[in-house]
Design a protein around this motif. Sequence first.
Motif, short mmCIF file in Angstrom:
data_model
loop_
_atom_site.label_atom_id
_atom_site.label_comp_id
_atom_site.label_asym_id
_atom_site.label_seq_id
_atom_site.Cartn_x
_atom_site.Cartn_y
_atom_site.Cartn_z
N CYS A 17 0.70 -1.23 -0.09
CA CYS A 17 0.02 -0.04 -0.05
C CYS A 17 0.63 1.14 -0.02
O CYS A 17 2.14 1.07 0.20
CB CYS A 17 -0.85 0.06 1.22
SG CYS A 17 -0.06 0.08 2.80
N PRO A 72 -9.75 -5.29 4.95
CA PRO A 72 -9.50 -3.89 3.97
C PRO A 72 -7.84 -3.32 4.51
O PRO A 72 -7.61 -3.25 5.47
CB PRO A 72 -10.58 -2.80 4.13
CG PRO A 72 -11.66 -3.74 4.85
CD PRO A 72 -10.83 -5.04 5.50
N VAL A 73 -7.41 -2.96 3.17
CA VAL A 73 -6.00 -2.49 3.45
C VAL A 73 -6.23 -0.98 3.46
O VAL A 73 -6.87 -0.01 2.75
CB VAL A 73 -4.86 -2.85 2.27
CG1 VAL A 73 -3.69 -2.34 2.54
CG2 VAL A 73 -5.04 -4.58 2.45
N ARG A 74 -5.47 -0.30 4.47
CA ARG A 74 -5.29 1.32 4.42
C ARG A 74 -4.14 1.80 3.80
O ARG A 74 -3.03 1.47 3.67
CB ARG A 74 -5.06 1.71 6.08
CG ARG A 74 -5.23 3.09 6.29
CD ARG A 74 -4.97 3.59 7.67
NE ARG A 74 -3.80 3.43 8.10
CZ ARG A 74 -3.60 3.39 9.66
NH1 ARG A 74 -4.31 3.92 10.32
NH2 ARG A 74 -2.25 3.02 9.60
N TYR A 132 -7.16 9.39 3.55
CA TYR A 132 -7.04 8.04 4.04
C TYR A 132 -8.10 7.16 3.49
O TYR A 132 -9.14 7.50 3.41
CB TYR A 132 -6.99 7.97 5.59
CG TYR A 132 -5.70 8.39 6.42
CD1 TYR A 132 -4.79 7.23 7.16
CD2 TYR A 132 -5.06 9.39 6.29
CE1 TYR A 132 -3.80 7.40 7.43
CE2 TYR A 132 -3.76 9.92 6.89
CZ TYR A 132 -3.14 8.79 7.43
OH TYR A 132 -1.86 9.12 8.18
N TYR A 134 -9.68 2.82 2.86
CA TYR A 134 -9.87 1.47 3.32
C TYR A 134 -10.17 0.72 2.06
O TYR A 134 -11.38 1.04 1.74
CB TYR A 134 -10.45 1.07 4.51
CG TYR A 134 -9.76 1.58 6.03
CD1 TYR A 134 -9.09 0.78 6.68
CD2 TYR A 134 -9.78 3.11 6.26
CE1 TYR A 134 -8.22 1.29 7.55
CE2 TYR A 134 -9.40 3.37 7.23
CZ TYR A 134 -8.40 2.59 8.08
OH TYR A 134 -7.59 2.88 9.37
N GLU A 150 -13.90 0.84 0.50
CA GLU A 150 -15.03 0.87 1.41
C GLU A 150 -15.12 1.97 2.41
O GLU A 150 -16.46 2.22 2.63
CB GLU A 150 -14.48 -0.37 2.29
CG GLU A 150 -15.77 -0.77 3.45
CD GLU A 150 -15.30 -2.18 4.28
OE1 GLU A 150 -15.86 -2.29 5.35
OE2 GLU A 150 -14.60 -3.11 3.75
N THR A 164 -9.06 5.39 13.35
CA THR A 164 -8.94 3.96 12.50
C THR A 164 -10.09 3.38 12.32
O THR A 164 -10.92 3.30 13.42
CB THR A 164 -8.03 2.96 13.51
OG1 THR A 164 -6.80 3.53 13.65
CG2 THR A 164 -7.83 1.69 12.90
N TYR A 165 -10.42 2.79 11.13
CA TYR A 165 -11.54 1.88 10.74
C TYR A 165 -11.10 0.63 10.94
O TYR A 165 -10.21 0.12 10.28
CB TYR A 165 -11.94 2.51 9.29
CG TYR A 165 -13.10 1.65 8.69
CD1 TYR A 165 -14.56 1.75 9.18
CD2 TYR A 165 -12.76 0.79 7.68
CE1 TYR A 165 -15.45 0.90 8.82
CE2 TYR A 165 -13.87 0.16 7.23
CZ TYR A 165 -15.28 -0.09 7.49
OH TYR A 165 -16.34 -0.54 7.06
N ALA A 166 -11.95 0.08 11.54
CA ALA A 166 -11.69 -1.47 11.86
C ALA A 166 -13.00 -2.45 12.05
O ALA A 166 -14.12 -1.91 12.16
CB ALA A 166 -10.74 -1.62 13.02
N GLN A 185 -7.22 -4.97 12.01
CA GLN A 185 -6.12 -4.14 11.69
C GLN A 185 -5.11 -4.14 12.58
O GLN A 185 -4.03 -3.24 12.50
CB GLN A 185 -6.63 -2.53 11.72
CG GLN A 185 -7.62 -2.17 10.50
CD GLN A 185 -7.28 -2.20 9.33
OE1 GLN A 185 -6.09 -1.91 8.99
NE2 GLN A 185 -8.10 -3.07 8.43
N LYS A 216 -18.42 -3.03 12.91
CA LYS A 216 -17.13 -2.14 12.26
C LYS A 216 -17.40 -0.81 13.14
O LYS A 216 -18.48 -0.26 13.25
CB LYS A 216 -17.64 -1.86 10.92
CG LYS A 216 -17.57 -3.35 10.10
CD LYS A 216 -17.69 -3.13 8.77
CE LYS A 216 -17.34 -4.45 7.79
NZ LYS A 216 -17.60 -4.36 6.49
#
Length: 361
Positions: A17, A72-74, A132, A134, A150, A164-166, A185, A216
Amino acid sequence: MNTTIKKAFVTLTAVSCLACGASLAAAQPLEIVPISAPITGEIIPISAPINGEIVPISATDYVIAHQNKLAPVRVYGQAASIEENRITLENNNDNAEFPSIVLNIGENTRILNAVDGLPMKLEDIRENETLYAYVGPAMTMSLPPISNAELIIAGIPADFAVPTYAEIEGVKKGTDGSVVLKTNQDVDFTITTDTTLIPFLTKNIITVDHLRPGSKVLVWSQAVTEDGKQAADAGTANKVVAFPYEYAGYVEAGLEGLSVNGEALELTEDEAPYAADGHLMLPLRKLAEALGYEIKWNAETSGIEVVNGNNVLYSLTARGSEVTTGDGETRELFATSVVKDGVTFLTADDLIALNEVKIVK
């Protein structure tokens, strides 16, 4: 006979990423996680050849593929161009593996403000603004690579600790009243009595009991001190926004037992989970009824139906290799259903997918 896994999860490609400028990196102590190494797409044998001979899998060994679902990747960078349904993120860091990435914006993509977590529109994003996102985890092999977004975080103030989204993987309650959230994450967050909990776009009141595996969340934490160093309480959440729960429930399963939504199910000896051909086999009726569904027998089709109210969620025949979903789609099961002593078993992967539940690692 060489036993093989019938289904493999394959990513379109594997890329690292984006890394971004030093100012935001300093404000965000979490390491950017690269996209997982590629899965080649080859059928992976469960039994490994040793000295030319195939060694059969142990009777107690099994794999639950859904437990290895990629998160999902940040990625982050500057919005070099903004189109109707796409954003191109560009990075000025010479060490980035790819100088840019294209984000597909779909109807389910959330664009949120970094400060309050409220929704934003695509037209609110300015060119060259730092974002940023995801994404994925799958990306195309094109240059620049393309991936579905996402969630996108925008409106980021200078030197701001980006939330942070997780997705929550596990919840552990402490004796002091604190709650630790393990996430997908690779970071844990501690919820204290000082943490503000907010439901996304509703006026409902939520508590820590609403935070469960599969939830989530968007988490703001005390990431840095005033001098820019990581704080000792970096994992303590200041504020958490919880999104609507997307699963029918969460399940913990193993040879030692089965639980649904944190409640252990009472199983007879005939209903006990067991391993076969690399799969964990679980009792269909016991799990479905614990989720609030009903099991019916369709004499016309000689099939088993799993029903929620007046809706048939899915149906299958005993000892069959296919399942029909409520919308009429037929697909192959991971493994043929099994009937033992009057109890119907399906693989854990089939029951997870068909009942849309979260599997807890």
